[in-house]
Design a protein around this motif. Structure first.
Motif, PDB file in Angstrom:
ATOM      1  N   SER A   6       4.123 -46.384  11.404  1.00  0.00           N
ATOM      2  CA  SER A   6       5.539 -45.915  11.818  1.00  0.00           C
ATOM      3  C   SER A   6       5.878 -44.873  10.839  1.00  0.00           C
ATOM      4  O   SER A   6       5.488 -44.882   9.543  1.00  0.00           O
ATOM      5  CB  SER A   6       6.289 -47.086  11.736  1.00  0.00           C
ATOM      6  N   PRO A   7       6.573 -43.920  11.322  1.00  0.00           N
ATOM      7  CA  PRO A   7       6.940 -42.873  10.057  1.00  0.00           C
ATOM      8  C   PRO A   7       8.253 -43.389   9.498  1.00  0.00           C
ATOM      9  O   PRO A   7       8.966 -44.145   9.713  1.00  0.00           O
ATOM     10  CB  PRO A   7       7.388 -41.769  11.353  1.00  0.00           C
ATOM     11  N   PRO A   8       8.449 -42.844   8.280  1.00  0.00           N
ATOM     12  CA  PRO A   8       7.419 -41.715   7.675  1.00  0.00           C
ATOM     13  C   PRO A   8       6.760 -42.522   6.726  1.00  0.00           C
ATOM     14  O   PRO A   8       6.723 -43.471   6.408  1.00  0.00           O
ATOM     15  CB  PRO A   8       8.592 -41.380   6.960  1.00  0.00           C
ATOM     16  N   CYS A  37       2.860 -31.298   6.445  1.00  0.00           N
ATOM     17  CA  CYS A  37       3.376 -32.096   7.421  1.00  0.00           C
ATOM     18  C   CYS A  37       2.494 -33.042   8.113  1.00  0.00           C
ATOM     19  O   CYS A  37       1.365 -32.995   8.262  1.00  0.00           O
ATOM     20  CB  CYS A  37       3.748 -30.993   8.410  1.00  0.00           C
ATOM     21  N   ILE A  38       2.956 -34.323   8.291  1.00  0.00           N
ATOM     22  CA  ILE A  38       2.552 -35.194   9.032  1.00  0.00           C
ATOM     23  C   ILE A  38       2.996 -35.250  10.355  1.00  0.00           C
ATOM     24  O   ILE A  38       4.343 -35.529  10.601  1.00  0.00           O
ATOM     25  CB  ILE A  38       2.361 -36.765   8.303  1.00  0.00           C
ATOM     26  N   PHE A  40       3.743 -37.045  14.091  1.00  0.00           N
ATOM     27  CA  PHE A  40       3.750 -38.389  14.824  1.00  0.00           C
ATOM     28  C   PHE A  40       3.919 -38.021  16.252  1.00  0.00           C
ATOM     29  O   PHE A  40       5.148 -37.482  16.370  1.00  0.00           O
ATOM     30  CB  PHE A  40       4.610 -39.316  14.376  1.00  0.00           C
ATOM     31  N   GLN A  47       7.498 -36.038  16.095  1.00  0.00           N
ATOM     32  CA  GLN A  47       8.432 -36.146  14.863  1.00  0.00           C
ATOM     33  C   GLN A  47       7.357 -35.656  13.788  1.00  0.00           C
ATOM     34  O   GLN A  47       6.348 -35.678  13.480  1.00  0.00           O
ATOM     35  CB  GLN A  47       8.798 -37.609  14.444  1.00  0.00           C
ATOM     36  N   THR A  49       7.129 -34.794   9.835  1.00  0.00           N
ATOM     37  CA  THR A  49       7.678 -35.117   8.425  1.00  0.00           C
ATOM     38  C   THR A  49       7.284 -34.408   7.442  1.00  0.00           C
ATOM     39  O   THR A  49       5.970 -34.239   7.401  1.00  0.00           O
ATOM     40  CB  THR A  49       7.700 -36.558   8.307  1.00  0.00           C
ATOM     41  N   GLN A  53       8.686 -37.088   3.095  1.00  0.00           N
ATOM     42  CA  GLN A  53       9.208 -37.536   4.338  1.00  0.00           C
ATOM     43  C   GLN A  53      10.906 -37.176   4.942  1.00  0.00           C
ATOM     44  O   GLN A  53      11.179 -38.123   5.569  1.00  0.00           O
ATOM     45  CB  GLN A  53       9.586 -39.261   3.750  1.00  0.00           C
ATOM     46  N   VAL A  76      -1.396 -39.918  15.165  1.00  0.00           N
ATOM     47  CA  VAL A  76      -0.737 -39.305  13.994  1.00  0.00           C
ATOM     48  C   VAL A  76      -1.896 -38.374  13.216  1.00  0.00           C
ATOM     49  O   VAL A  76      -2.831 -38.675  13.104  1.00  0.00           O
ATOM     50  CB  VAL A  76      -0.395 -40.583  12.977  1.00  0.00           C
ATOM     51  N   ASP A  78      -2.478 -35.317   9.973  1.00  0.00           N
ATOM     52  CA  ASP A  78      -1.993 -34.426   8.881  1.00  0.00           C
ATOM     53  C   ASP A  78      -2.437 -33.090   8.841  1.00  0.00           C
ATOM     54  O   ASP A  78      -3.572 -32.810   9.360  1.00  0.00           O
ATOM     55  CB  ASP A  78      -2.641 -35.530   7.661  1.00  0.00           C
TER      56      ASP A  78
END
Length: 362
Positions: A6-8, A37-38, A40, A47, A49, A53, A76, A78
């Motif tokens: 789950s973010p962040p 930036c990650i 999702f 999304q 992030t 975050q 997800v 990276d």
């Protein structure tokens, strides 16, 4: 979102090294000069992030459709957000910084004028599987299999050959390669821990000291404002603001107050940055004063000094005439005059196209 992560979440970090470690159990990757930036993705919902975050979606709307085309339906990932220079001279970090703007109309305009791209280098989840405890060699293999690169989404180049990594480090600095990342192939993903190694460029420069900022706690000098002489756009020789050096110990901050105090007397008389010191600086200009793009409440006003002192600093990169990353105080240089501190002294990398690095090392 119904992803297994789950973010962040905080990204995995790296500790600094000054030489490229050689090992049979590591993968070498370029260290990109952009925004971490990650991503999702859960179907149509994407999304973005930041390393801290914070949400990135509103600043980089053009990335959402190209990421949807490139990434698996539920994952997800990276990576790094970058902006390629409009004239093909590698990456443009200044243009990337401009993308963080509060006005939606300007965000839309910049998304068209300076479109961002995404370089993926890790896969943290796929479908219902949390991959963070999976060895990196397997995460990389899944990323290679699942990612569908396009004109704006790329798979970062990687090699197990230290000789190739050394060539990237020296040859492609001018393309926006900020150094190298060294990742253990058996390593798991450890958020917010320095489990990786980064090897960065470091050079020295002698700079004129033209002012300082008070430390945020109000005690001592927080940073020194650095200048180099060179011709302006009109051909007139001027002292250009090239950045700051900071990260001083509490003891040294207090020592600098005594060291620099006498230079504050009559400092504005003939000061090359007098106009900056006397006026509210515009946030879009490269001036010592003004407000931070990331924190509008942060006061960046400065205390002018008579331009009589020279300091030797280390720096990593020069972009747009300013230092980027890791500027550190080394020593005072009483043997140098401020007028001798010129751009010509700097040994900087020659520009190389961003896509040339992707093509040669891919």
């Amino acid at each position: 979102m119904t992803l297994p992560i789950s973010p962040p979440i905080k990204p995995m970090l790296a500790k600094l090294a000054r030489s490229i470690p050689e090992s049979d159990g590591v993968l070498y990757e370029p260290k990109w000069d952009g925004f971490r930036c990650i991503v999702f993705r859960d179907g149509d919902h994407i999304q973005l992030t930041s390393r801290n975050q914070k949400p990135f979606n509103r600043y980089f709307p053009e990335l959402l459709p190209v990421l949807a085309d490139a990434l698996p339906d539920r994952c997800v990932a990276d990576g790094e957000i970058v902006v390629a220079h409009a004239e093909g001279r590698g990456l443009d970090f200044d243009a990337l910084q401009q993308r963080i703007h509060p006005a939606e109309s300007r965000v839309r305009m910049l998304a068209e004028q300076t479109p961002s791209e995404f370089v993926a280098f890790d896969l943290l989840a796929l479908g219902d599987d949390d991959l963070m405890a999976t060895p990196f060699r397997e995460r990389r293999a899944l990323l290679e299999r699942e990612l569908i690169p396009n004109a704006s989404v790329h798979l970062t180049p990687a090699t197990t050959d230290a000789t190739i990594a050394e060539r990237w480090f020296t040859r492609f600095e001018g393309a926006g390669l900020d150094g190298l990342m060294v990742k253990p192939l058996d390593g798991v993903y450890t958020p917010d821990k320095r489990s990786l190694v980064k090897v960065k460029h470091e050079r020295t420069a002698e700079c004129a000291v033209a002012g300082f900022r008070v430390h945020k706690d109000g005690e001592g000098v927080g940073s020194l404002l650095l200048g180099l002489y060179g011709p302006d756009g009109d051909g007139v020789d001027r002292l250009h603001h090239v950045g700051v050096c900071a990260a001083f110990t509490a003891t040294f901050r207090r020592e600098l107050v005594d060291e620099l105090g006498p230079l504050t007397v009559d400092a504005l008389d003939g000061h090359p940055w007098r106009g900056w010191a006397e006026a509210q600086a515009d946030a879009t200009q490269r001036m010592p004063g003004g407000f931070s793009r990331w924190n509008v409440d942060k006061d960046l006003s400065f205390v002018p000094l008579r331009v009589e002192r020279v300091v030797e600093v280390t720096f990593g990169q020069l972009e747009g005439g300013r230092f980027r990353h890791g500027v550190k105080f080394q020593r005072w240089r009483p043997d140098r005059t401020p007028e001798s501190c010129r751009y010509e002294q700097l040994d900087v990398a020659s520009p190389v196209r961003f896509d040339e690095l992707l093509a040669e090392s891919g």
